[in-house]
Design a protein around this motif. Structure first.
Motif, mmCIF file in Angstrom:
data_model
loop_
_atom_site.group_PDB
_atom_site.id
_atom_site.type_symbol
_atom_site.label_atom_id
_atom_site.label_comp_id
_atom_site.label_asym_id
_atom_site.label_seq_id
_atom_site.Cartn_x
_atom_site.Cartn_y
_atom_site.Cartn_z
ATOM 1 N N GLN A 100 -3.598 -5.307 -27.782
ATOM 2 C CA GLN A 100 -1.818 -4.702 -28.852
ATOM 3 C C GLN A 100 -2.639 -4.157 -30.100
ATOM 4 N N LEU A 101 -2.107 -2.940 -30.610
ATOM 5 C CA LEU A 101 -3.192 -1.824 -31.818
ATOM 6 C C LEU A 101 -2.106 -2.626 -32.824
ATOM 7 N N THR A 102 -0.534 -2.652 -32.723
ATOM 8 C CA THR A 102 0.465 -3.619 -33.903
ATOM 9 C C THR A 102 0.834 -4.417 -32.984
ATOM 10 N N ASP A 103 1.675 -5.162 -34.132
ATOM 11 C CA ASP A 103 3.200 -5.933 -33.816
ATOM 12 C C ASP A 103 3.861 -5.489 -33.044
ATOM 13 N N ASN A 104 3.880 -4.342 -32.742
ATOM 14 C CA ASN A 104 5.353 -3.450 -32.282
ATOM 15 C C ASN A 104 4.461 -2.612 -30.692
ATOM 16 N N PHE A 105 2.946 -2.277 -30.512
ATOM 17 C CA PHE A 105 2.610 -1.208 -30.354
ATOM 18 C C PHE A 105 1.706 -2.008 -29.380
ATOM 19 N N SER A 106 1.149 -1.414 -27.868
ATOM 20 C CA SER A 106 0.056 -1.739 -27.350
ATOM 21 C C SER A 106 -0.635 -0.547 -26.385
ATOM 22 N N MET A 107 -1.618 -0.488 -25.565
ATOM 23 C CA MET A 107 -1.969 0.116 -24.406
ATOM 24 C C MET A 107 -3.270 -0.161 -23.930
ATOM 25 N N GLY A 108 -3.449 0.226 -22.578
ATOM 26 C CA GLY A 108 -4.757 -0.037 -22.105
ATOM 27 C C GLY A 108 -5.489 1.277 -21.271
ATOM 28 N N VAL A 109 -6.505 0.577 -20.036
ATOM 29 C CA VAL A 109 -7.069 1.714 -19.810
ATOM 30 C C VAL A 109 -7.551 0.474 -18.738
ATOM 31 N N ARG A 110 -7.358 1.494 -17.251
ATOM 32 C CA ARG A 110 -7.942 0.736 -16.156
ATOM 33 C C ARG A 110 -8.234 2.098 -15.424
ATOM 34 N N GLY A 111 -9.626 2.243 -14.618
ATOM 35 C CA GLY A 111 -10.041 2.337 -13.458
ATOM 36 C C GLY A 111 -9.865 1.955 -12.042
ATOM 37 N N ILE A 112 -9.381 2.635 -11.200
ATOM 38 C CA ILE A 112 -9.352 2.217 -9.714
ATOM 39 C C ILE A 112 -10.081 3.192 -8.840
ATOM 40 N N TYR A 113 -10.613 1.643 -8.149
ATOM 41 C CA TYR A 113 -11.067 2.637 -6.795
ATOM 42 C C TYR A 113 -10.715 2.391 -5.145
ATOM 43 N N ARG A 114 -10.261 2.736 -4.994
ATOM 44 C CA ARG A 114 -9.511 2.518 -2.973
ATOM 45 C C ARG A 114 -10.652 3.191 -2.057
ATOM 46 N N ASP A 115 -10.672 2.205 -1.231
ATOM 47 C CA ASP A 115 -11.673 2.913 -0.129
ATOM 48 C C ASP A 115 -11.288 2.165 1.058
ATOM 49 N N LEU A 116 -10.199 3.148 1.874
ATOM 50 C CA LEU A 116 -10.248 2.470 4.159
ATOM 51 C C LEU A 116 -11.662 1.976 4.429
ATOM 52 N N LYS A 117 -11.298 0.921 4.617
ATOM 53 C CA LYS A 117 -12.920 0.676 5.710
ATOM 54 C C LYS A 117 -12.858 0.438 7.297
ATOM 55 N N ARG A 118 -11.776 1.107 7.377
ATOM 56 C CA ARG A 118 -11.573 0.655 8.873
ATOM 57 C C ARG A 118 -10.192 0.653 9.507
ATOM 58 N N ALA A 119 -9.737 1.461 10.245
ATOM 59 C CA ALA A 119 -8.237 1.373 10.578
ATOM 60 C C ALA A 119 -7.879 1.472 11.912
ATOM 61 N N ILE A 120 -6.694 1.348 12.171
ATOM 62 C CA ILE A 120 -6.220 1.023 13.721
ATOM 63 C C ILE A 120 -5.406 2.344 13.879
ATOM 64 N N ASP A 121 -5.671 2.874 15.088
ATOM 65 C CA ASP A 121 -4.840 4.139 15.489
ATOM 66 C C ASP A 121 -4.411 4.453 17.197
ATOM 67 N N ASP A 122 -4.104 4.830 17.326
ATOM 68 C CA ASP A 122 -3.963 5.552 18.996
ATOM 69 C C ASP A 122 -4.944 6.758 19.483
ATOM 70 N N GLN A 123 -5.413 6.328 20.496
ATOM 71 C CA GLN A 123 -6.215 7.330 20.968
ATOM 72 C C GLN A 123 -5.164 7.986 22.259
ATOM 73 N N CYS A 124 -5.695 9.051 23.277
ATOM 74 C CA CYS A 124 -5.170 9.924 24.104
ATOM 75 C C CYS A 124 -5.614 10.807 25.072
ATOM 76 N N ASP A 125 -6.968 11.039 24.894
ATOM 77 C CA ASP A 125 -8.264 12.016 25.216
ATOM 78 C C ASP A 125 -8.411 11.133 26.590
ATOM 79 N N TYR A 126 -8.111 11.726 27.546
ATOM 80 C CA TYR A 126 -8.211 11.380 28.899
ATOM 81 C C TYR A 126 -9.350 11.842 29.477
ATOM 82 N N ARG A 127 -9.489 12.920 29.308
ATOM 83 C CA ARG A 127 -10.738 13.445 29.641
ATOM 84 C C ARG A 127 -12.182 12.608 29.490
ATOM 85 N N PRO A 128 -12.455 11.950 28.124
ATOM 86 C CA PRO A 128 -14.031 10.882 28.706
ATOM 87 C C PRO A 128 -13.211 10.052 29.660
#
Length: 1006
Positions: free
Chosen positions: A681-709
């Motif tokens: 809070q910089l004054t009685d009427n004004f505030s500001m902030g900062v944040r850093g964000i990191y997101r990492d997809l560690k595992r997914a579920i999807d479909d696989q249709c390759d019949y060759r293997p």
């Protein structure tokens, strides 16, 4: 102390041990008194949102605003080294438009009240309000322009209303459209949310309704967006300057009206709020000059909301919510012949009808059982339609019959790929169908939810926990219009039986292919979660947060069999909040959390339930002039494999073995998130902030249709594959009909974790015994990757006549999968996109993703010029998303994916392709073909509230005042399906910013 609740807020603070603190809501008569504990802290939990007064020992009251999901802090004494010191009578918390810093929370949250929303020029819907929050960007138009949070796809969010989950779990691409006039607050959680919330790797949108009070209120308003003041999109041209679509007469209009009333049925006890809202919209889409349809669309949206609150006594509250969001759409289609230079609307083809929405009912009990223990119980049910049918101009009703094998009525789909049609020597046969696919006319979704939440203040610890049971059922399915696609093609057949299919070239245009596709099932997603969390005041100004969550997801097919189940997926959350100066003016916070996403219901409809997909080939003698279907047909051998009938993808119209749908070692999908930030809070009427964000997809579920293997494993293990039949066994010799199939135990596509080994069960030779088939990860394809990093700077200010709020975000989203959906090609098969169907589709797929908007600047606010006049503004400046170059992967055994690969050579504009096609050596990695332009959108409004009539207000909103017309989508296909360059259309604009429009409002509230 973290105030993690999705329906209420809290008030906390310091006082002397033994003091009595009383909080009262003057508008409802609600009052609670508690005794301050030995540690000098107090807490009022689970308070309905609104304006309160709080006092110590029956002294002078102070005003405090309670917002959803936050804790307001009121200290009557300060804790110092010398002991508690009394504070003066200065009010600590104001009641302006800006929310005070919540030093008890580690969340990243934006709250906008109805009062704030009414003052700024913004579309009155859930998504556009959510897009005001830092870290949100608008997703692709193919999915309804929904919000993307923190780099996640638009299908990874959760939506709540009065504590009830209103997300459409069939695809996670829709939600209950709450009557907007009835929303009191909208909370947008962009990250760091606690263990109470789950089933989201994007964001959470949480809405709270208006409610009644002792004072009677009633009113109404009308919003009108006239067609005459609506600008049109630019005309569409190719890169040679040829007109493709004339949009000059494209116009939209909208009218919405609402009436409401609220008050007390029994003073201080029983309150009621009621709202009825009606909306009507219309739009005309102009003709495509190159041939296509012009449409005239309209919608009717009657919605209503009822909210009842019963203060049984000061310790027990009962709430009931009922609402309806039914919507009816009609779209009339008109045919435009190719290259009609005057771009006039052609003949009437028919009308499509779509009905959406339904009713929801929510009951919630809150009990303040002791000064330190609160219990809440919620039960809710909802049902929403997804009905679809059409009537063609010839009177034929196009409707899916509702069960696999019953087909569909009406006009079949007609495709004419003969040389004469392509060269314009014979009329193109368009038939009478309006859309290629029809949904079920009885399609619907229903939800039953039950949850218990408890909160216990135990000394320095605030313990919260609960259970959430959320069961979802969908009736769904689709079929080709008329049940059939007839394709007149340049096929060649072996009529002489000598093994040469080209021995009669005169019949090249005399063959028609009949393709049948139907799916339909009633599928279920059962979800159960347990959570517990502790907000520990290690010191008076340092809170440590620990949350633990366990989710179970169970997906069932059309006959109620479980085909995928994730048991007790563990999702820990950890964070802290440091009130640096101990006066709620400077907060440093951080959190780390794991978040999971269940499989949506749509996965089971075709992938795990009965479906039908077949091809047959015929000669024909004529064409029905009404439908375009062939007449005088006679069955011939399939030009592709010499068989008369071919069933593809294990789709015979019978159920699939649930054990064959998913890898036996399927692990849960999850994403990790880390946030570090501060708010000052910089004054009685004004505030500001900062944040850093990191997101990492560690595992997914999807479909696989390759019949060759799968085939390779079968042959290596002694099974004999017959290429004529496409299976591992010959057809029954006693059956004279040649049928080419994959065996019923041979699912074409299977769920797995990309980057992990697959262990699949299949009945390879059709003997009723499932074989276990291990396939190494490096054969199946790469690991799913998605990483999001961002730096957010956000601010808010509130003065007597002026408030402002905004943010700047620098973000990067990189990986080889967007997530639940695929904006690259507009694929809405949530959870089963084509990203990992074949390894070749992943070549070049790692790069900047569709929701990568590097720079976003948001600024909005309002200034009261006088007591009667005010002006508002809303500005968005944003960089463009990356552009791809899709094409054909030459030499690939998966060529049926046509130009869906990151392999492309569009060639120079003005020089047509030589027809040789791309040999697959030109890999163009994702997002490396430039970026869309920066866009700037400025919205303004002016409001007049005349002093001569209190409660009357007039307002004009002008959206996109500058009528900015930068492209937001372009054609990303540098090659056609055969690999031929198409420089004339590659990167030509296909979509633009919303054009300028004007909205008028008149409202009277008393």
């Amino acid at each position: 102390m973290q105030a993690q609740t999705n329906t209420a807020g809290a008030v906390t603070g310091q006082a002397a041990s033994g003091d009595t603190i009383t909080i009262t809501n003057p508008s409802t008569g609600f009052s609670r008194t508690i005794t301050v504990g030995a540690d000098g802290s107090y807490r009022f939990s689970q308070l309905p949102t609104g304006q309160y007064q709080i006092s110590r020992n029956n002294g002078s009251p102070r005003n405090v605003t309670v917002n959803v999901g936050t804790a307001a802090n009121i200290d009557f004494v300060s804790q110092t080294a010398a002991g508690p010191q009394e504070l003066g009578t200065v009010e600590v918390v104001g009641t302006g438009a800006i929310n005070p810093i919540d030093v008890s929370s580690v969340e990243s949250t934006t709250i906008l009240t109805a009062e704030q929303i009414n003052k700024i020029p913004v579309s009155r819907d859930t998504t556009n309000v959510a897009l005001l929050a830092p870290g949100t960007v608008r997703g692709d138009a193919a999915f309804g322009n929904l919000a993307s949070f923190g780099g996640a796809s638009v299908a990874e969010n959760q939506y709540f209303f009065n504590g009830f989950n209103i997300t459409n779990t069939f695809q996670n691409l829709n939600f209950v459209q709450v009557p907007f006039e009835g929303i009191a607050e909208q909370q947008v959680k962009t990250g760091g949310y606690g263990a109470e919330f789950g089933r989201s790797t994007g964001g959470v949108i949480n809405q709270i309704s208006k409610r009644g009070s002792n004072e009677f209120h009633a009113g109404g308003n009308i919003f009108w967006q006239p067609e005459e003041l609506d600008e049109s999109n630019p005309n569409q041209f190719n890169n040679l300057g040829t007109l493709i679509a004339d949009n000059s007469q494209q116009k939209d209009y909208e009218m919405r009206a609402a009436v409401w009333a609220s008050g007390a049925l029994i003073k201080d006890k029983l309150f009621l709020y009621g709202l009825y809202e009606y909306g009507h919209t219309g739009a005309r889409l102009d003709p495509t000059v190159g041939g296509g349809s012009s449409t005239q669309a309209k919608s009717d949206e009657p919605k209503w909301l009822l909210k009842a609150d019963w203060n049984i006594n000061d310790s027990n509250i009962l709430e009931f919510t009922a609402l309806s969001d039914k919507r009816e759409f009609e779209t009339a289609y008109y045919r435009v012949e190719p290259y009609e230079t005057d771009a006039t609307r052609g003949y009437y083809q028919g009308t499509a009808f779509d009905n959406f929405g339904g009713e929801s009912y929510i009951l919630k009990y809150t009990g303040y059982l002791t000064d330190t223990f609160t219990l809440s119980v919620l039960a809710g049910t909802g049902e929403s339609a997804r009905e679809n049918w059409s009537v063609s101009a010839n009177g034929l009703m196009n409707s899916y019959q509702g069960a696999v094998g019953q087909g569909a009525s009406g006009c079949p789909v007609i495709v004419d790929a003969r040389a004469a049609a392509i060269n314009g020597l014979i009329p193109s046969r368009v038939g009478c169908e309006l859309a290629q696919f029809l949904g079920r006319p009885d399609a619907k979704d229903s939800r039953d939810q039950f949850r218990i939440d408890a909160e216990w203040q135990l000394g320095d610890h605030l313990i919260r926990g609960g259970v959430d049971i959320d069961n979802y059922e969908s009736v769904a399915g689709e079929s080709y219009s008329g049940g059939i696609v007839w394709r007149y093609g340049r096929y060649q057949v072996d009529l002489n039986g000598n093994g040469d299919p080209s021995d009669d070239p005169s019949l090249a245009d005399g063959i028609v292919r009949k393709r049948v596709f139907q799916s339909g099932a009633t599928v279920q997603v059962d979800q159960t979660a347990f959570y517990i969390e502790d907000s520990w005041n290690i010191t008076d100004n340092f809170v440590a947060y620990l949350g633990l969550r366990w989710d179970t997801f169970e997906n069932k097919n059309g006959v109620g069999e479980t085909y995928a189940k994730i048991d007790n997926q563990f999702a820990p959350r950890l964070g802290f909040s440091w009130d640096v100066f101990g006066d709620s003016t400077f907060k440093v916070f951080a959190n780390a959390g794991r978040y999971a996403l269940p499989l949506t219901g749509n996965v089971a409809v075709r992938g795990a339930s009965a479906s039908l997909f077949s091809e047959e080939f015929y000669t024909f003698t004529g064409v029905d002039p009404s439908t375009g279907a062939p007449t005088g047909i006679e069955l011939v051998d399939n030009p592709n494999n010499g068989r008369a009938i071919r069933y593809l993808n294990n789709e015979f119209g019978v159920g699939k073995d649930p054990n064959t749908i998913a890898s036996q070692n399927l692990e849960p999908m999850y994403q990790d998130e880390y946030i570090l930030g501060f708010q000052k809070q910089l004054t009685d009427n004004f505030s500001m902030g900062v944040r850093g964000i990191y997101r990492d997809l560690k595992r997914a579920i999807d479909d696989q249709c390759d019949y060759r293997p799968i085939l390779a494993w079968a042959e290596e293990n002694g099974f004999t594959f017959n290429p004529d039949t496409g299976g591992f066994q010959e057809p029954d010799p006693a059956n004279p009909t040649d049928v080419a199939v994959y065996n019923a135990g041979f699912p074409f596509c299977r769920l797995y974790n990309p980057g992990s080994d697959g262990i699949f069960q299949m009945d390879v030779n059709g003997d009723g015994v499932l074989e276990t088939i291990p396939i190494p990860a490096d054969v199946l394809g790469p690991e799913a990757k998605r990483k999001y990093t961002a730096l957010e700077i956000f601010w808010q200010g509130d003065w007597d006549k002026f408030f402002i709020q905004g943010s700047y975000t620098y973000a990067r989203s990189i990986g080889n999968t967007e997530g639940g959906v695929k904006s690259d090609i507009g694929q809405d098969d949530t959870g089963t996109t084509q990203d990992f169907d074949y390894p070749e589709l992943a070549i070049g797929s790692y790069g900047y993703l569709p929701n990568d908007r590097r720079h976003s600047l948001k600024l909005f606010g309002n200034y009261e010029l006088t007591d009667e006049w005010s002006v508002g503004a809303n500005m968005l400046v944003q960089s463009g998303r990356p552009i791809n170059c899709f094409g054909f992967l030459g030499g690939s055994a998966t060529s049926h994916y046509a130009n869906s690969y990151f392999s492309c050579d569009p060639g120079p504009v003005g020089i047509p392709g030589d027809g040789s096609g791309n040999n697959g050596t030109t890999v163009v990695p994702r997002g490396t073909s430039g970026r869309l332009p920066w866009t700037t959108t400025l919205d303004l409004n002016v409001a007049y509230a005349p002093a001569w009539m209190e409660g009357l207000q007039f307002k004009v909103d002008v959206f996109n005042v500058l009528n900015s017309r930068d492209a937001v989508t372009v054609n990303e296909f540098g090659e056609d399906g055969a690999g031929n360059p198409q420089p004339e259309v590659y990167q030509a604009a296909t979509g633009w910013q919303e054009p300028r429009s004007v909205r008028f409002m008149v409202q009277y509230d008393f």
